[in-house]
Design a protein around this motif. Structure first.
Motif: not given
Length: 292
Positions: A197-224
């Motif tokens: 689960l820890d590794r999965t959360a990190e993979v999801l976070r990195r994947a979403v943060e690389k999307v250009a349309s995502v607002d990086q200033a507000r961050g990405v939230e990942i919750y199990a």
């Protein structure tokens, strides 16, 4: 004969009415001229108001409200003046007294019109819900295209036009989707119970943060969040543009990035388990060859 008296009386009344109408022709002509001058004055007054307001940063709805109020004020004064020309005995005091007597009856007869009119004034005056906003109210979803003193035009995303009485928008909760430039989006991703689960959360976070349309200033939230029937569900949250097109494009890119990242990390996205609760139970009979 009595019948002849009635005819003579009627003829005398018609003759008097004709003379009165001829005598009023100059007043009627002056009244028509007054209405024409009122029309010209209203047009010029609105143009002058537009020139003055153009130098300010007033919202379009307030500019339209100002134009309407100027037009109504000039027309009211012009019509009152024309009425006093046609009826010389009419004074502003008597006219206001007459309006006061009939105000109750007019109010009941045109209650809905007055309600929508007042609601339109208040909608134009308030800061929220401007022309171009995407709104949702009472099952109506679309972009505000035009606001008048009686109704608001809402253009659906599929291009249909809905004419909404202002009272509906004023008395009911209105959800303004595009009130801010950014809004939050959510996506549920299920992964196998065998996944770290820890590794999965990190993979999801990195994947979403690389999307250009995502607002990086507000961050990405990942919750199990949930132990599902066949997977552990993660809730992914991110911020992007608030317009419908921006939302669809951002979600599309996030889904593609998440699917690709999980595949590269060899993290399984399991299929949902099939449930057979809607089927009748199947009974299997085994024949032994013995007679009953």
């Amino acid at each position: 004969m009595p019948g002849m008296d009635y005819v003579a009386t009627l003829q005398a009344q018609l003759h008097a009415m004709a003379l009165g109408f001829v005598a009023q022709l100059p007043n009627l002509a002056f009244a028509l001229i007054a209405i024409l001058v009122t029309w010209i004055a209203a047009r010029f007054a609105v143009r002058i108001a537009d020139l003055l307001v153009a130098r300010t940063d007033l919202r379009p709805s307030l500019k339209e409200l100002l134009d309407t109020l100027v037009r109504v004020a000039i027309w009211t004064a012009g019509l009152l003046f024309a009425a006093m020309l046609v009826m010389p005995g009419l004074t502003p005091a008597s006219l206001l007294a007459g309006l006061g007597i009939g105000a109750v009856a007019i109010g009941f007869a045109f209650q809905d019109i007055f309600e929508n009119f007042l609601a339109g004034v208040l909608i134009m005056a308030r800061r929220k819900m401007q022309i171009g906003d995407l709104v949702e109210c009472e099952g109506i979803t679309g972009r505000v295209e035009h606001i008048t003193l009686r109704e608001t035009h809402v253009r659906a995303l599929s291009n249909e036009l809905t004419i909404v009485p202002n009272a509906v928008l004023f008395k009911n909760p209105v959800r303004i989707v595009t009130d801010e430039e950014r809004r939050r989006y959510e996506l549920v991703v299920g992964v196998s119970y065998d996944a770290d689960l820890d590794r999965t959360a990190e993979v999801l976070r990195r994947a979403v943060e690389k999307v250009a349309s995502v607002d990086q200033a507000r961050g990405v939230e990942i919750y199990a969040t949930t132990f599902g029937p066949s997977a552990i569900d993660f809730l992914v949250r991110w911020w992007a543009g608030s317009t419908p097109r921006a939302g669809f494009e951002s979600r599309d890119r996030v889904v593609r990035a998440v699917r690709r990242a999980l595949a590269d990390a060899r993290i399984e996205i399991p299929y949902p388990q099939m449930t057979h609760s809607f089927r009748e139970p199947v009974q299997v009979q085994v024949r032994t060859g013995e007679k009953d």
